[in-house]
Structures are given as C-alpha cells and as structure tokens.
Design an enzyme around this catalytic site. Structure first.
Site, PDB file in Angstrom:
ATOM      1  N   SER A   1      43.606  42.449  31.989  1.00  0.00           N
ATOM      2  CA  SER A   1      43.424  40.941  31.428  1.00  0.00           C
ATOM      3  C   SER A   1      41.989  40.272  31.929  1.00  0.00           C
ATOM      4  O   SER A   1      41.697  40.754  32.853  1.00  0.00           O
ATOM      5  CB  SER A   1      44.476  40.085  32.077  1.00  0.00           C
ATOM      6  OG  SER A   1      45.801  40.539  31.616  1.00  0.00           O
TER       7      SER A   1
ATOM      8  N   GLU B   1      53.766  44.130  33.438  1.00  0.00           N
ATOM      9  CA  GLU B   1      52.912  42.956  32.272  1.00  0.00           C
ATOM     10  C   GLU B   1      52.803  43.580  31.148  1.00  0.00           C
ATOM     11  O   GLU B   1      52.098  43.032  30.356  1.00  0.00           O
ATOM     12  CB  GLU B   1      51.513  42.677  33.177  1.00  0.00           C
ATOM     13  CG  GLU B   1      51.552  41.843  34.426  1.00  0.00           C
ATOM     14  CD  GLU B   1      50.284  41.334  35.214  1.00  0.00           C
ATOM     15  OE1 GLU B   1      50.172  40.167  35.611  1.00  0.00           O
ATOM     16  OE2 GLU B   1      49.338  42.139  34.694  1.00  0.00           O
TER      17      GLU B   1
ATOM     18  N   GLY C   1      47.699  42.824  46.421  1.00  0.00           N
ATOM     19  CA  GLY C   1      48.980  43.667  46.218  1.00  0.00           C
ATOM     20  C   GLY C   1      48.477  44.933  45.446  1.00  0.00           C
ATOM     21  O   GLY C   1      49.059  45.960  45.684  1.00  0.00           O
ATOM     22  N   ASP C   2      47.598  44.691  44.285  1.00  0.00           N
ATOM     23  CA  ASP C   2      47.244  45.619  43.475  1.00  0.00           C
ATOM     24  C   ASP C   2      46.482  46.491  44.367  1.00  0.00           C
ATOM     25  O   ASP C   2      46.337  47.935  44.112  1.00  0.00           O
ATOM     26  CB  ASP C   2      46.307  45.034  42.234  1.00  0.00           C
ATOM     27  CG  ASP C   2      47.051  44.194  41.480  1.00  0.00           C
ATOM     28  OD1 ASP C   2      48.576  44.538  41.193  1.00  0.00           O
ATOM     29  OD2 ASP C   2      46.652  43.188  41.035  1.00  0.00           O
TER      30      ASP C   2
HETATM   31  O1  RIB Z   1      48.006  40.873  40.492  1.00  0.00           O
HETATM   32  C1  RIB Z   1      46.806  39.829  40.219  1.00  0.00           C
HETATM   33  C2  RIB Z   1      46.524  39.942  38.906  1.00  0.00           C
HETATM   34  O2  RIB Z   1      47.691  39.305  38.311  1.00  0.00           O
HETATM   35  C3  RIB Z   1      45.606  39.085  38.383  1.00  0.00           C
HETATM   36  O3  RIB Z   1      44.218  39.756  38.426  1.00  0.00           O
HETATM   37  C4  RIB Z   1      45.890  38.347  36.904  1.00  0.00           C
HETATM   38  O4  RIB Z   1      45.345  39.002  35.951  1.00  0.00           O
HETATM   39  C5  RIB Z   1      47.400  39.006  37.055  1.00  0.00           C
HETATM   40  O5  RIB Z   1      47.723  39.819  36.216  1.00  0.00           O
END
Ligand code: RIB
Length: 310
Positions: free
Chosen positions: A15, A143, A251-252
């Site tokens: 996104s 997502e 977190g990612d």
């Molecule tokens: O985890 C962070 C992400 O969550 C952002 O980059 C945003 O795109 C959302 O999806």
C-alpha cells in the site's frame, strides 16, 4: 559447498502510506492541525518483504497492485529493496492505501483501504504454488482476504512449509488454523482480540500453544517480545532503548528480521534479539520501508548494544 538458500516468500499487502504527522492523534469528533504530510511505500506484507531483503536474504513477494498512479512506484520500491517481484500482479482499479496519523510520540493509528490487496485470490496463490512449496518460510498478515490466506496456509501445511502469521489487523480466525502455524506474532492490541484483556504474556502464550501453534511471539513494543515454543522454553527478549521517531512498520521489521535469523539457524530467542535490534533501528527513522535497516547496520548496532538492557 554452496548450499542454495530457500527463500522467504511473503504473501500479503502492499500500500501507499499517506502519513499525516500531528502533535497527537485526534479523539473522535476532533480536528487537529497537522505538522507535515508525506506519501511513502508501505503495506504490512511489502514492509516485511523489504525488511528481509534489506538483510540480504532472498525474498519474494506475492501480492497485487492496481493500475493507478500508485501501483508502479510500489513495485519499484520493492524491486529496489531487492525483493523478487515476479509473483506480483497488476489488476484494474486502485492500489492499497493506508491513512496514517503519526503522533510526535512516534505512535500511530492507521486506516487502510484495501484496493488491489482485496483482489489477491486463491487463483493468484495457485499460480505461484511451486514457489510457495519451495519456500524456507512463508510470511502472512491479515490485509488481504482471509479466504486467500487460509488457502495459502493449507498449501503450506500440505507441503511442510513453515508459516509465520502476523494477525494484523486482528480478525477472528478459525480454530483449525492454529495447528498449521509455525509462528503467531500478535502485538498487544491484536492479542487482546484473541484473549481476555490483561492476560499476562505467559498465560496468553500458553493459550495459543494449547491451540496448536508451534511458536508464539507476543510483540510488546518498548517492553520487548515474549517468545514461547511448544514443548520448549518461554522467555522475554527485551527491547533496545532508543529515541523513537516513527513506529510505523516496526512490527513488520521485527517479523522480516526474525524470519531471516531463524532461516540462518539462530534459535528463536537469538532470532528475536536480532529482530529486536532491527526494529529498534527502524523506529529511529521515518517511513515504513524506508526505515528498514541493512545487515551492516544491524550488525554494528548489535556490536555496540549487544545487550538489550539499558
Ligand atoms: O504495519 C505498518 C503498515 O500498516 C503501514 O505501512 C500501512 O501500510 C499499514 O498497512
């Protein structure tokens, strides 16, 4: 002997993050005047893929952008971070968007509009079944449509490929799913959906392990991560104390780096220590993908700050 490494395959969202910086996140019904605005590449799936690729680990992403003005730049960002984008597809319509309020404290709140992420379907997964079967680990988040994720996880379970599911944003999940997961990695807010609020990390982790998950990481931001494995130990891995600028994508970053360290043979607690260092660097910088550190940066950080204790 040069043994080929099995790739990390990310199945997930991509996104454009539309980030409004503000002194504080507005309450319901309130308007506040922001301090700045930027658009940057994001999406939990793409962020995790970039985190792993920046650490020089072979990484591929399966996902979808739209044919609007945002789609190609999102693919370019993945590509330039070193993520394999051959399994990415473009479909008519809008790309994913994330509307982010970023407070001065570094904390954030996010509304996502799925766009093309909602169009990742079972057929898309099946077109890349061979890649998925050959993966060292598959990383998923929530997502893209749940039906697609469940289909992909079934494929992994049949092929014996470990899956790390980041339940973000949190959503109800079928009971049968948990026993197919190698790792389940909720943050505090997400964990609240799966257990009664206020459950201590050891009890929460035990509940998840009882449901059949093989490994649990409870991500607790500045507190650290509680890492527990079925039939093994359960321990806190403390977070590094750093000056926080922007927590979007932290977190990612943790998940991508954790996957890399696991595939490189580290035990789960050392892997979480490595991931925690990567995430600590990421929160000192702005942007989701832009903040992901490379291997040299994490190694240097660990040399200087090896222990997470202040
Ligand atoms: O985890 C962070 C992400 O969550 C952002 O980059 C945003 O795109 C959302 O999806």
């Amino acid at each position: 002997m040069n043994v080929a490494r099995k790739s990390i395959v990310v199945i997930g969202s991509i996104s454009t993050d539309m980030v409004a910086c503000t002194v504080r996140i507005p309450a319901t019904g309130e308007t506040v005047i922001g301090t700045s605005f930027s658009t940057t590449p994001g999406g939990k799936g793409a962020n995790q893929a970039v985190a792993a690729a920046r650490l020089a680990y072979p990484t591929q992403m399966i996902g979808m952008v739209g044919d609007d003005a945002y789609g190609q730049p999102l693919l370019d960002a993945l590509d330039s971070a070193g993520v394999g984008i051959e399994p990415m597809e473009i479909s008519p319509g809008s790309s994913g968007l994330a509307h982010i309020f970023l407070a001065e404290s570094g904390l954030n709140s996010i509304v996502i509009v799925q766009g093309a992420n909602a169009r990742v379907d079972r057929a898309h997964i099946d077109r890349h079944a061979a890649l998925i079967r050959s993966a060292g680990i598959v990383l998923c988040q929530l997502e893209i449509p749940l039906d697609t994720i469940l289909h992909a996880i079934d494929l992994c379970a049949r092929a014996g490929v470990p899956v790390m599911l980041d339940p973000a944003p949190a959503a109800p999940l079928p009971d049968a799913l948990f026993s197919k997961l190698a790792w389940f990695t909720p943050n505090e807010t997400e964990a609240a959906l799966y257990f009664s609020e206020g459950l201590a990390p050891d009890a929460a982790a035990r509940k998840l392990l009882d449901r059949g998950v093989k490994g649990v990481v409870l991500k607790r931001g500045a507190e650290g991560a509680y890492v527990a494995v079925a039939g093994g130990k359960a321990e806190w891995v403390p977070a590094f104390q750093v000056e926080v600028v922007d927590t979007v994508g932290a977190g990612d970053c943790f998940n991508g780096a954790f996957a890399v360290a696991l595939l490189q043979g580290q035990d789960p607690w050392s892997a979480a220590h490595f991931a925690s260092a990567a995430a600590a660097i990421s929160v000192t910088r702005r942007g989701a993908q832009a903040s992901m550190p490379n291997r040299l940066e994490v190694d240097r950080f660990l040399t200087h700050r090896g222990s997470a204790r202040p």
